[in-house]
Write an enzyme that holds these catalytic residues in place. Structure first.
Site, short mmCIF file in Angstrom:
data_model
loop_
_atom_site.label_atom_id
_atom_site.label_comp_id
_atom_site.label_asym_id
_atom_site.label_seq_id
_atom_site.Cartn_x
_atom_site.Cartn_y
_atom_site.Cartn_z
N GLY A 146 0.83 -0.74 0.23
CA GLY A 146 0.10 0.04 0.13
C GLY A 146 1.14 1.37 0.52
N GLY A 147 0.41 2.49 0.20
CA GLY A 147 0.94 4.03 0.52
C GLY A 147 2.13 3.73 1.66
N LYS B 76 5.39 -2.12 1.86
CA LYS B 76 5.11 -3.57 1.21
C LYS B 76 5.34 -4.58 2.40
CE LYS B 76 6.69 -3.33 -3.42
NZ LYS B 76 7.53 -3.87 -4.61
N ASP C 92 -4.95 4.10 13.36
CA ASP C 92 -5.15 3.52 12.16
C ASP C 92 -5.54 2.41 12.55
OD1 ASP C 92 -5.62 3.73 9.27
OD2 ASP C 92 -3.34 3.01 8.99
#
Length: 665
Positions: A349-350, A353, A465
């Site tokens: 993702g942003g 990895k 998050d």
């Protein structure tokens, strides 16, 4: 005639060897200056060199174990611990790096079920820590094993039935001349002496180190009160166990006495260790001089070695020494992930990895997350928090095993979860669909983990998050909150210092978007969105349609306002759920998403509602429910649409300004 003389000569030599061996041992003691005629019991990669040197591990045995034991057991008479004193003195040497070695007292010489690496060739996953092992070991290590709570790379430890040391210290010796303890490296510095003495009268086990030419210091490195009758059996073997990640380890001489002080070794009689044991590069240069015709090939080898050293090069600063228990070497992670091959990639993702891996030191499955972190500013504080969070222990949190820093990368190491992320389970067309029972258990588990982070650990942990992509599922589909790469800590009663906006759109509270300041209330908001997503099977922000119509919070609130909140549930469940539980989750999820943070429940209250200990309050039917999920901090209290639901704080009147409802994902 010549043949007869030759036979006589062989017999004489053999007889002298046996006499020498007999003189070197008795019923309760032995001493070996070299091991040519020792008759030791060897297994694994252990072998005795022609010089008499006992080589436990080899340079080319990348992951291996070795054992060398005196072949006959000793009677320890543990039923009468007051009469039990024993002592051993040996000289050892380790090459460059990657070693684990131990002096061992064991009821058996059979270690066929043991594991190399971090398990030292003594234990395995199932028996590590069991009192039935009856093993006492003194460990010498130059490798850090965070899973066994090692605090130093270069350490000595006393271990009882387990790889977790009962007492340990950084390798050092007491200088009687200077009156201080002096640090020493266990590897690459030549031979080292060690004395291990148990005094029955004091019931004290002492471990003492010194360089080979230094007499036995007057003060030991480790002293541990010990009752061997609680550990050892009457019949026990003594010897060595070793494992390695690279290079070789050796024993030069060894003496042991079961009934008192072991005889000191005569250093002049010990076999030499290989030249330049502290430098692999030195061995290569020596080979060059002896094999000039092969200089091009050897030169290539030197270049390969230098390239390998560069490949594994890490960022390591002085301030990180206190966090060394959480530090895992890049070489271990590189090996674990097969060089970070694409075949081991399990997510991206942003942030970077995530790779699957198996630690070579312990065969433990891990997940390695590579995060870019270019700025040096704040790195010390960031690593300090990562190290602190490595101590978090809760059944619904993915364990953060450690970290590594290399160039512009920060590598975070977690326990591997075989069923992947909850996000994958919710939205994949190939994976089996989760039942409502499984979903409700996951929701409650993550709530329990967040309660631990917010209120039950020694500090407050803000996750920052929370989303299905960061909830991982173990083999039994239990949910575990993971990915603490954005988490921050602060003391109970203190204020968080976060001002940088981080997180995932769709899960971010309105006040977080305005101020960038994360709090427990912003975590609760994200958890509320998470609850709705798990119950409805829909992402927080859909890309199609008008912003509000594509917003999950708004959609569930609209269903509630119409009196049909169960219509918002995941259609794939096809009604196969407990209606009261589904209604509870949907309404509680909305309460967690109130626009005014003061009106949101705490995680302790969330757990009370989920467990049925407290009934969820109802919203007055006159309220415009959808208006409760935006906020205007300047609204006076007398304009609140209905009283506070939770007895502390207010629900503010609303405005479309600053609403998270219009934020795209």
């Amino acid at each position: 005639m010549a043949e007869a003389l030759r036979s006589l000569y062989v017999c004489v030599v053999f007889s002298l060897s046996l006499m020498s061996f007999a003189l070197a041992q008795g019923e309760n003691y032995f001493i070996f200056h070299g091991f040519s005629d020792s008759n030791l019991h060897l297994d694994g990669v252990a072998e005795i060199q022609p010089s008499g040197l006992l080589q436990l591990t080899h340079f080319d045995s990348t992951i291996a174990m070795a054992h060398a034991f005196y072949p006959f057991p000793f009677r320890f008479n543990t039923s009468s611990s007051q009469s039990l004193s024993f002592s051993t003195n040996f000289v050892f040497a380790m090459d460059d790096f990657g070693h684990r070695m131990a002096f061992v007292i064991s009821p058996s010489m059979d270690f066929s079920k043991a594991v190399p690496g971090g398990y030292l060739g003594l234990f395995n996953y199932s028996n590590n820590g069991l009192s039935t092992n009856h093993i006492l070991a003194v460990q010498l290590g130059s490798v850090l094993s965070p899973e066994f709570y090692d605090r130093e790379y270069n350490h000595v430890g006393i271990n009882i039935n387990s790889l977790i040391s009962n007492q340990s210290a950084s390798a050092s010796y007491f200088s009687d001349e200077e009156g201080i303890y002096k640090d020493m490296s266990l590897e690459g510095t030549g031979p080292i002496q060690i004395w291990i003495d148990y005094n029955a009268a004091e019931m004290l086990l002492n471990v003492t180190l010194a360089p080979i030419k230094v007499p036995k210091p007057s003060k030991p490195l480790l002293s541990k009160p010990l009752d061997p009758s609680q550990i050892l059996l009457d019949s026990m073997y003594v010897g060595f166990s070793a494992s390695t990640d690279a290079d070789g380890s050796y024993i030069l001489g060894w003496s042991f006495n079961r009934t008192g002080q072991a005889q000191n070794l005569d250093i002049s009689k010990l076999p030499p260790v290989p030249k330049d044991p502290s430098s692999f590069l030195g061995r290569i240069l020596t080979s060059i001089m002896l094999a000039c015709p092969f200089i091009p090939v050897i030169g290539t080898g030197v270049c390969v070695y230098i390239d390998m050293k560069k490949k594994y090069e890490e960022v390591y600063e002085d301030w990180e020494k206190e966090y060394s228990p959480q530090r895992i070497s890049y070489k271990q992670l590189y090996t674990a992930s097969k060089g970070f091959r694409d075949s081991e990639l399990i997510g991206k993702g942003g942030f970077g990895k995530v790779y699957r891996g198996v630690l070579p030191s312990s065969n433990k499955q891990i997940a390695i997350k590579k995060v870019s972190h270019d700025s040096k500013q704040g790195m010390k504080e960031f690593v300090a928090e990562i190290a602190s969070m490595g101590r978090l222990r809760h059944r619904n949190l993915v364990k953060l095993c450690g970290y590594c820093r290399r160039e512009g990368e920060l590598l975070l190491v977690y326990d591997y979860m075989p069923n992947g992320s909850l996000d994958k389970m919710l939205y994949s067309n190939t994976s089996p669909k989760l039942s409502w029972f499984q979903r409700f258990r996951i929701i409650r588990g993550i709530a329990s983990g967040l309660l631990y982070l917010h209120g039950e650990w020694e500090q407050v942990v803000l996750h920052r998050d929370i989303k299905p992509g960061n909830v991982l599922l173990d083999a039994d589909l239990n949910g575990k909150l993971g990915d603490f790469g954005l988490a921050r800590l602060h003391d109970h009663g203190g204020n968080p210092q976060t001002t940088k906006l981080v997180g995932t759109f769709g899960y971010m509270a309105p006040e977080l978007i305005r101020t960038g300041k994360a709090t427990t209330c912003t975590d609760v908001y994200a958890f509320g969105v998470f609850m709705l997503e798990v119950a409805c099977g829909k992402r927080p922000i859909e890309q199609r349609g008008l912003p509000k119509r594509g917003n999950l919070v708004y959609g569930v609130a609209s269903s509630w306002e119409r009196g049909s909140i169960l219509d918002a549930s995941d259609p794939q469940l096809e009604g196969a759920f407990a209606a009261d539980e589904m209604e509870l989750v949907l309404k509680l999820g909305l309460f967690c998403c109130f626009g005014n943070p003061a009106a949101r429940p705490s995680m302790r209250q969330v757990m009370q509602y989920l467990d049925g200990d407290v009934l969820l309050p109802d919203v007055p039917s006159t309220s415009n429910i959808t208006s409760l999920f935006t906020a205007n901090d300047e609204t006076p209290d007398d304009e609140i649409p209905f009283p506070s639901l939770f007895g502390n704080g207010s629900v503010a009147a609303v405005s479309s300004t600053d609403s998270i409802l219009v934020v795209g994902r």
